[in-house]
Design an enzyme around this catalytic site. Structure first.
Site, PDB file in Angstrom:
ATOM      1  N   LYS A  38     -45.289  36.244  24.676  1.00 40.56           N
ATOM      2  CA  LYS A  38     -47.042  35.269  25.114  1.00 40.56           C
ATOM      3  C   LYS A  38     -47.168  35.826  26.597  1.00 40.56           C
ATOM      4  CE  LYS A  38     -46.891  31.012  23.154  1.00 40.56           C
ATOM      5  NZ  LYS A  38     -47.198  29.815  23.017  1.00 40.56           N
ATOM      6  N   LYS A  60     -45.892  34.979  12.232  1.00 43.82           N
ATOM      7  CA  LYS A  60     -46.441  33.380  11.396  1.00 43.82           C
ATOM      8  C   LYS A  60     -47.291  32.511  11.937  1.00 43.82           C
ATOM      9  CE  LYS A  60     -44.938  30.968  15.767  1.00 43.82           C
ATOM     10  NZ  LYS A  60     -45.530  29.763  15.705  1.00 43.82           N
ATOM     11  N   LYS A  72     -51.150  28.058  16.220  1.00 41.80           N
ATOM     12  CA  LYS A  72     -52.238  27.379  16.976  1.00 41.80           C
ATOM     13  C   LYS A  72     -52.970  28.566  17.519  1.00 41.80           C
ATOM     14  CE  LYS A  72     -49.378  23.606  18.646  1.00 41.80           C
ATOM     15  NZ  LYS A  72     -48.729  23.588  19.080  1.00 41.80           N
TER      16      LYS A  72
HETATM   17  P1  ATP Z   1     -48.339  28.746  19.022  1.00 43.76           P
HETATM   18  O1  ATP Z   1     -48.165  30.547  18.175  1.00 43.76           O
HETATM   19  O2  ATP Z   1     -49.461  28.283  20.134  1.00 43.76           O
HETATM   20  O3  ATP Z   1     -47.175  28.313  20.122  1.00 43.76           O
HETATM   21  P2  ATP Z   1     -47.345  26.843  17.444  1.00 43.76           P
HETATM   22  O4  ATP Z   1     -48.248  26.439  16.020  1.00 43.76           O
HETATM   23  O5  ATP Z   1     -46.059  27.662  17.315  1.00 43.76           O
HETATM   24  O6  ATP Z   1     -47.900  27.250  18.334  1.00 43.76           O
HETATM   25  P3  ATP Z   1     -45.952  24.317  18.301  1.00 43.76           P
HETATM   26  O7  ATP Z   1     -46.228  23.675  19.333  1.00 43.76           O
HETATM   27  O8  ATP Z   1     -45.244  25.487  18.673  1.00 43.76           O
HETATM   28  O9  ATP Z   1     -46.783  25.382  17.106  1.00 43.76           O
HETATM   29  O10 ATP Z   1     -44.822  24.571  17.361  1.00 43.76           O
HETATM   30  C1  ATP Z   1     -44.995  22.950  16.853  1.00 43.76           C
HETATM   31  C2  ATP Z   1     -43.322  23.211  15.322  1.00 43.76           C
HETATM   32  O11 ATP Z   1     -44.353  23.756  14.692  1.00 43.76           O
HETATM   33  C3  ATP Z   1     -42.149  23.882  15.700  1.00 43.76           C
HETATM   34  O12 ATP Z   1     -41.158  23.006  15.264  1.00 43.76           O
HETATM   35  C4  ATP Z   1     -42.670  24.738  15.291  1.00 43.76           C
HETATM   36  O13 ATP Z   1     -41.354  25.687  15.134  1.00 43.76           O
HETATM   37  C5  ATP Z   1     -43.445  25.231  13.899  1.00 43.76           C
HETATM   38  N1  ATP Z   1     -44.159  25.990  13.486  1.00 43.76           N
HETATM   39  C6  ATP Z   1     -44.918  26.651  14.078  1.00 43.76           C
HETATM   40  N2  ATP Z   1     -45.699  27.342  13.606  1.00 43.76           N
HETATM   41  C7  ATP Z   1     -45.201  27.186  12.231  1.00 43.76           C
HETATM   42  C8  ATP Z   1     -45.180  28.269  10.978  1.00 43.76           C
HETATM   43  N3  ATP Z   1     -45.711  28.900  11.257  1.00 43.76           N
HETATM   44  N4  ATP Z   1     -43.921  27.526  10.495  1.00 43.76           N
HETATM   45  C9  ATP Z   1     -43.156  26.660  10.176  1.00 43.76           C
HETATM   46  N5  ATP Z   1     -43.085  26.395  11.192  1.00 43.76           N
HETATM   47  C10 ATP Z   1     -43.661  26.408  12.474  1.00 43.76           C
END
Ligand code: ATP
Ligand code: LTN
Length: 328
Positions: free
Chosen positions: A113, A196, A199
């Protein structure tokens, strides 16, 4: 009688997607009856990158509604926003005095990040983010933390800090364990199956948001990258297809093998058309419930949850302060 504590959180930093649901929230709803569950909206984590104040507030309320619509049940668990319970930041300061620069410099999320090679301008909050997450977890004597795979490294730090504190000041914290689901722990981006689903991805074609319209879902799935070849097979050397079959499987309760069977001799076109309908069908009842929950209702749930959490948090901080020798 529920004896073990479960804690997890999501940041209100963007649109929740099916990766968040399959990796984290689906586990929460499955486990809330069995564990003493606390679910949090990590608004203080969200501000480690710039957020518009009006949008942050709206997003926090939206995430609460998403939790509720997804089946998080306030009768069975405690639900609140991180900033409503001040002890999270207080414990973070104390854990900061035990965390080492070397611990934090290893964190992949920070490395990803903070724009590469630009450590000079990366925020201190972004660097310290895993310590706040450790505080969230340790404050409530958490035994298990259901998350997606990308968060396991942060949970490892929470374990290290719990042990370090316990060794130095006597048994005070439970050493937590991360829990990931089979299959859903790492849903990949639709536009790039090597990363992955996220968001904060720049392309709108990376993720399917839980609140996406049927039209948007059809378009995103149509545009999703696929591998070379034309058969529908669930194999490691076909990462894009494997990811799509995985999503199909998790949302339809069909095994990957039966999906391969279903599309034998048929092409990507049929498969993608059906996958879009599976996703739309899965999200429809969720979206209906989401639309029926008012902001006021969600805020009332958060306020009641925060009141419960404060009782636990103040009790824990009293012990922590005493152990350390603080007079406050
Ligand atoms: P960012 O990528 O902006 O950091 P994010 O999509 O990873 O955001 P988080 O708020 O960081 O979202 O994650 C919330 C929850 O969702 C965490 O438990 C994280 O491990 C899970 N998670 C996030 N992305 C994935 C994914 N692609 N597959 C499975 N679990 C996920
Ligand atoms: N950092 C997590 C969100 C989060 C969290 C937590 C998860 C904040 N505090 C405590 C589990 C336990 C993320 O998913 N980005």
């Amino acid at each position: 009688m529920k004896t073990q504590r479960l804690f997890s959180a999501v940041q209100p930093s963007g649109n929740l997607h099916i990766g968040n649901y399959l990796g984290a929230i689906a586990q929460w709803t499955a486990l809330q009856a069995e564990y003493d569950a606390i679910f949090c909206i990590a608004d203080l984590h969200a501000i480690t990158v710039p957020q518009d104040p009006v949008a942050l507030r709206a997003k926090t309320i939206e995430i609460a509604k998403i939790y509720l619509a997804a089946g998080v049940d306030p009768e069975q668990c405690t639900l609140f926003a991180q900033s409503q319970v001040k002890e999270h930041t207080e414990l973070m300061w104390i854990l900061n005095t035990l965390a080492r620069l070397g611990d934090l410099e290893k964190m992949t999320q920070f490395k990803d990040k903070s724009a590469k090679g630009e450590k000079e301008t990366a925020g201190v909050g972004l660097f310290d983010y895993p310590v706040l997450m450790a505080a969230d977890i340790l404050l409530y004597d958490t035994a298990i933390v259901p998350v997606g795979e990308d968060q396991l490294q942060h949970i490892e730090l929470a374990r290290t800090l719990a042990r370090r504190f316990n060794d130095r000041f006597g048994e005070s914290f439970v050493v937590p364990e991360g829990r990931v689901t089979r299959g859903g722990a790492r849903i990949m981006g639709l536009d790039d199956p090597t990363k992955k689903m996220s968001k904060s991805a720049t392309s709108e074609y990376n993720a399917i948001a839980l609140t996406d319209t049927a039209e948007a879902i059809r378009k995103k799935i149509k545009k999703a990258v696929t591998d070379s070849g034309s058969e529908i097979v669930y194999r490691d050397d076909k990462p894009a297809l494997k990811n799509l079959i995985n999503i199909y499987s998790l949302l339809s309760m069909k095994t990957p093998e039966s999906i391969e069977e279903l599309y034998r001799g048929r092409g990507y076109g049929d498969f993608k058309t059906d996958l879009a309908e599976v996703v739309i069908g899965f999200l429809a009842p969720f979206q209906e419930r989401f639309a029926a929950i008012s902001d006021e209702e969600a805020l009332a749930v958060l306020e009641a949850g925060a009141a419960e959490a404060r009782i636990l948090a103040t009790g824990k901080m009293r012990l922590v302060r005493e152990r350390i020798g603080l007079i406050g």
